[in-house]
Design an enzyme around this catalytic site. Structure first.
Site, mmCIF file in Angstrom:
data_model
loop_
_atom_site.group_PDB
_atom_site.id
_atom_site.type_symbol
_atom_site.label_atom_id
_atom_site.label_comp_id
_atom_site.label_asym_id
_atom_site.label_seq_id
_atom_site.Cartn_x
_atom_site.Cartn_y
_atom_site.Cartn_z
ATOM 1 N N ARG A 39 0.828 -1.222 0.000
ATOM 2 C CA ARG A 39 0.000 0.000 0.000
ATOM 3 C C ARG A 39 0.858 1.266 0.000
ATOM 4 N NH1 ARG A 39 -5.325 1.863 1.282
ATOM 5 N NH2 ARG A 39 -5.321 3.798 2.488
ATOM 6 N N ILE A 65 -6.950 7.784 -2.035
ATOM 7 C CA ILE A 65 -6.851 6.339 -1.891
ATOM 8 C C ILE A 65 -7.739 5.978 -0.711
ATOM 9 C CG2 ILE A 65 -4.733 6.567 -0.503
ATOM 10 C CD1 ILE A 65 -3.871 3.806 -1.482
ATOM 11 N N SER A 66 -8.625 5.019 -0.906
ATOM 12 C CA SER A 66 -9.631 4.712 0.109
ATOM 13 C C SER A 66 -9.006 4.117 1.366
ATOM 14 C CB SER A 66 -10.668 3.729 -0.448
ATOM 15 O OG SER A 66 -11.445 4.327 -1.455
ATOM 16 N N GLN A 67 -9.719 4.286 2.469
ATOM 17 C CA GLN A 67 -9.397 3.642 3.743
ATOM 18 C C GLN A 67 -9.194 2.137 3.528
ATOM 19 O OE1 GLN A 67 -12.847 3.911 6.193
ATOM 20 N NE2 GLN A 67 -11.894 3.018 8.007
#
Length: 215
Positions: A39, A65-67
């Site tokens: 990530r 960028i999503s959780q």
């Protein structure tokens, strides 16, 4: 120290244990993908120390960028299998596409912001994700020449579900999408022989879908 865990791998392992497994996600394929995909490489260099925090991060061009939990949840909701062909609308950094690529057979991903689309394609290629196919364009229209898809996952919120995406979903397939302006719901549309079944999962907060969805 021989056998010591890579620091980034240790952070991912902790992320999965405390943010994802702790919230009830237990699909081994999803958990393995979340532990495997680096990530920190999908966030801007100045934010890498925050890559595994329990929230979204900006990636430029008014996108995020999503959780981690939301990435895992949306992946889990398509009920991933190795044989699946999946469409993603909103490539962004490429992180969700990489997680999908660890879980399914083929991923087709579309990004409307050219700079993000090019960066994501370069990074996904460098990391060896040969089963991810990228395109720059308006995801409202889907990817008709590759349809139908076993699942469709959308990472930006339109006011309503774009009809072309419903048309491109195979019978038995699941479309996971945030819907709404302002207040948003994450919903799952399942295509049946009779039509579509719709269920609400939870409240969410995504960037709005742009392009044709705005009009």
């Amino acid at each position: 120290m021989p056998g010591a865990e890579n620091p980034e791998a240790a952070r991912r392992r902790e992320m999965v244990e405390t943010q994802i497994e702790a919230r009830g996600i237990d699909d081994p394929r999803v958990l393995k993908a979340m532990r495997s995909v680096p990530r920190h490489l999908f966030v801007p260099p100045n934010l890498r120390d925050e890559a595994h925090q329990d929230g979204p991060l900006p990636i430029g061009h008014r996108q995020t960028i999503s959780q981690p939990y939301i990435v895992a949840l949306m992946t889990d909701l398509i009920r991933p299998r190795e044989s699946m062909r999946v469409l993603e609308v909103g490539t962004g950094s490429g992180y969700q596409a990489a997680v999908l690529a660890e879980c399914v057979g083929e991923v087709y991903t579309i990004e409307i912001v050219p700079e993000l689309g090019r960066q994501a394609a370069e990074l996904l290629g460098r990391l060896g994700y040969e089963n991810v196919h990228t395109r720059i364009g308006d995801g409202f229209d889907g990817w008709p020449e590759e349809a139908p898809f076993d699942a469709i996952l959308v990472t930006a919120a339109p006011a309503e579900v774009p009809p072309p995406l419903k048309d491109q979903l195979a019978v038995g397939g699941r479309l996971v999408i945030p819907v709404g302006r302002g207040s948003q719901d994450l919903i799952v549309l399942t295509r049946t022989d009779q039509g579509f079944e719709r269920s609400r999962v939870t409240g969410v907060r995504f960037v709005p879908m742009t392009g044709k969805a705005d009009r």
